[in-house]
Design a protein around this motif. Structure first.
Motif, short mmCIF file in Angstrom:
data_model
loop_
_atom_site.label_atom_id
_atom_site.label_comp_id
_atom_site.label_asym_id
_atom_site.label_seq_id
_atom_site.Cartn_x
_atom_site.Cartn_y
_atom_site.Cartn_z
N ALA A 84 0.82 -1.21 0.00
CA ALA A 84 0.00 0.00 0.00
C ALA A 84 0.86 1.26 0.00
CB ALA A 84 -0.93 -0.01 1.22
N PHE A 85 1.89 1.30 0.84
CA PHE A 85 2.75 2.49 0.88
C PHE A 85 3.57 2.61 -0.41
CE2 PHE A 85 1.78 2.57 5.38
CZ PHE A 85 1.85 3.93 5.69
N ALA A 86 3.99 1.49 -0.97
CA ALA A 86 4.68 1.55 -2.26
C ALA A 86 3.78 2.11 -3.33
CB ALA A 86 5.18 0.15 -2.64
N THR A 87 2.51 1.72 -3.31
CA THR A 87 1.55 2.24 -4.29
C THR A 87 1.34 3.73 -4.11
OG1 THR A 87 0.43 0.11 -4.39
CG2 THR A 87 -0.82 2.03 -5.12
N ALA A 88 1.22 4.17 -2.86
CA ALA A 88 1.03 5.60 -2.60
C ALA A 88 2.21 6.41 -3.09
CB ALA A 88 0.81 5.82 -1.10
N LYS A 89 3.43 5.90 -2.87
CA LYS A 89 4.62 6.62 -3.30
C LYS A 89 4.74 6.63 -4.82
CE LYS A 89 8.39 8.80 -2.05
NZ LYS A 89 8.34 10.05 -1.26
N LEU A 90 4.53 5.49 -5.45
CA LEU A 90 4.68 5.40 -6.90
C LEU A 90 3.59 6.18 -7.64
CD1 LEU A 90 5.60 1.61 -7.16
CD2 LEU A 90 7.13 3.54 -7.51
N SER A 91 2.36 6.14 -7.11
CA SER A 91 1.28 6.88 -7.76
C SER A 91 1.52 8.38 -7.69
CB SER A 91 -0.07 6.52 -7.13
OG SER A 91 -0.13 6.96 -5.78
N GLY A 92 2.24 8.82 -6.64
CA GLY A 92 2.57 10.24 -6.54
C GLY A 92 3.50 10.73 -7.62
N TYR A 93 4.21 9.81 -8.28
CA TYR A 93 5.08 10.17 -9.39
C TYR A 93 4.33 10.21 -10.72
CZ TYR A 93 8.96 9.26 -6.18
OH TYR A 93 9.83 9.29 -5.12
N GLY A 94 3.03 9.96 -10.67
CA GLY A 94 2.22 10.01 -11.89
C GLY A 94 2.23 8.74 -12.71
N LEU A 95 2.72 7.62 -12.15
CA LEU A 95 2.75 6.37 -12.89
C LEU A 95 1.34 5.79 -13.01
CD1 LEU A 95 5.89 4.67 -11.29
CD2 LEU A 95 5.74 5.86 -13.48
N PRO A 96 1.01 5.13 -14.12
CA PRO A 96 -0.31 4.51 -14.28
C PRO A 96 -0.44 3.28 -13.39
CG PRO A 96 1.08 3.99 -16.15
CD PRO A 96 1.85 4.98 -15.33
N PHE A 97 -1.67 2.89 -13.11
CA PHE A 97 -1.90 1.79 -12.19
C PHE A 97 -1.35 0.48 -12.72
CE2 PHE A 97 -5.48 1.24 -15.04
CZ PHE A 97 -5.65 -0.13 -15.10
N TRP A 98 -1.36 0.28 -14.05
CA TRP A 98 -0.88 -0.98 -14.60
C TRP A 98 0.64 -1.12 -14.44
CZ3 TRP A 98 2.58 0.26 -18.36
CH2 TRP A 98 2.39 1.45 -19.07
N ALA A 99 1.34 -0.04 -14.15
CA ALA A 99 2.76 -0.11 -13.81
C ALA A 99 2.96 -0.12 -12.30
CB ALA A 99 3.52 1.06 -14.43
N VAL A 100 2.10 0.58 -11.57
CA VAL A 100 2.26 0.70 -10.12
C VAL A 100 2.02 -0.65 -9.43
CG1 VAL A 100 1.24 1.70 -8.04
CG2 VAL A 100 1.71 3.15 -10.01
N ILE A 101 0.97 -1.36 -9.83
CA ILE A 101 0.60 -2.59 -9.12
C ILE A 101 1.70 -3.66 -9.23
CG2 ILE A 101 -1.05 -4.51 -9.06
CD1 ILE A 101 -3.24 -2.52 -9.70
N PRO A 102 2.24 -3.96 -10.43
CA PRO A 102 3.35 -4.94 -10.47
C PRO A 102 4.58 -4.47 -9.71
CG PRO A 102 2.41 -4.63 -12.66
CD PRO A 102 1.83 -3.57 -11.79
N MET A 103 4.88 -3.17 -9.78
CA MET A 103 6.04 -2.66 -9.05
C MET A 103 5.84 -2.77 -7.55
SD MET A 103 6.93 0.67 -11.41
CE MET A 103 8.28 1.21 -10.36
N ALA A 104 4.64 -2.47 -7.08
CA ALA A 104 4.35 -2.59 -5.65
C ALA A 104 4.45 -4.04 -5.19
CB ALA A 104 2.95 -2.03 -5.34
#
Length: 349
Positions: A84-104
């Motif tokens: 969850a915190f990884a998603t919050a941080k990555l989404s703050g950089y403007g990354l799309p969800f389809w990139a954020v979820i695998p990275m998280a």
């Protein structure tokens, strides 16, 4: 056990998960029912199902680590929090969800390996303590880091899910979003035991000494059990972050980890069906008690507030009953009932 009169002429047919047309038809009806559900119920029920889907993702991870790998894990909520915190941080950089979820998910898996390395050397009670350390350290690390990193005591806001120009902000939209993800993870959970890695997990779970003699890398398999289970937790954490739109450490407690494990115990750790049944059963009991307590409070009847307070006790009692009377979980009971139905009209003996 197959239904009466059903047989296979090829190994591929026998190895299928859905072995009969009737099973395929029932699955199709279930999927159809879940697709049309938001059109028949209110926003609250849609939210309950969405939360249940996210919980099932996390319990699937426990099924991999505990059910297949035999490694006790009481820190699943912490790993969900990492996602969850990884998603919050990555989404703050403007990354799309389809990139954020695998990275998280990968970040969560990498963090789990840190605790899996010492955990792979111990068993039983000591393994439980090792994973408990991960749960205890999670909020400490978040609070110790600079606030502009992960929000500290305040927490972090999460950018909403966007699909092109469309923002998935309504409960119905997010319901379908989590339904698709839990469907993909369900396919992965059901097929994992059929893979070489899944068979290695089961061999180490049953007897790690014999597995090592047969050439299974025991240490690597135990570490990978935590890594694979945490991938599911990372996806669940990403969905939690998008669902809540704000993440704090208070959402990922030891209490939640215990309930994740309790759901797997009630449902049965031997198959992903147990994860599904455990999550559905515990959620149904919890929501039923809350609904009854709400009705009692609204009608002015005595005991409504006490019923709210007794919810955790009742759910804990469900876990104790499962351990005493059905240690293999609801999945085993379902298997017994299904076998009796499939053998009809012939006697079971």
């Amino acid at each position: 056990m197959l239904p009466t009169g059903v047989h296979f002429e090829t190994y591929a047919g026998e190895a299928r998960i859905l072995k009969t047309r009737r099973a395929t038809a029932w699955l199709g009806l279930l999927i159809l029912g879940l697709v049309i559900l938001p059109q028949a119920v209110g926003p609250y029920t849609v939210g309950v199902f969405t939360h249940m889907f996210i919980t099932l993702m996390a319990v699937y991870g426990l099924y991999v680590t505990v059910g297949l790998g035999g490694q006790i894990n009481i820190a699943q909520s912490a790993f969900v929090g990492v996602g969850a915190f990884a998603t919050a941080k990555l989404s703050g950089y403007g990354l799309p969800f389809w990139a954020v979820i695998p990275m998280a998910a990968l970040i969560t898996g990498a963090v789990s390996v840190i605790f899996a390395l010492p955990a792979a050397k111990v068993k039983g009670f000591y393994l439980a303590l090792t994973t408990l350390a991960a749960q205890v350290m999670f909020p400490i690390v978040i609070f110790a880091l600079p606030m502009d990193w992960l929000g500290g005591l305040v927490g972090m806001a999460v950018e909403p899910v966007r699909l092109g120009p469309i923002t998935l902000g309504s409960p119905v939209h997010f319901y379908y979003f989590t339904l698709v993800l839990v469907g993909l993870l369900t396919v992965a959970a059901f097929n994992l035991p059929r893979t070489r890695f899944g068979r290695s997990l089961m061999a180490v779970r049953d007897n790690d000494v014999v597995a090592e003699v047969m050439g299974v890398p025991v240490f690597r398999t135990k570490v990978m059990a935590f890594f694979a289970g945490s991938l599911f937790a990372g996806v669940a954490g990403a969905c939690t972050a998008y669902f809540l739109q704000f993440v704090t450490v208070e959402s990922f407690t030891l209490f939640a980890s215990v309930w994740y494990l309790g759901m797997l115990i009630v449902g049965g750790a031997a198959s992903p069906v147990g994860a599904i049944l455990g999550v559905v059963f515990i959620t149904a009991v919890q929501e039923g008690l809350h609904s009854a307590a709400t009705v009692m409070l609204q009608s002015g009847a005595a005991g409504g507030g006490m019923l709210f307070a007794l919810t955790s006790i009742v759910l804990g009692g469900c876990i104790l009953v499962a351990l005493i009377f059905e240690p293999r979980g609801l999945a085993h009971r379902w298997s017994v009932i299904r076998t009796a139905f499939q053998l009809w009209p012939f006697p079971r003996n």
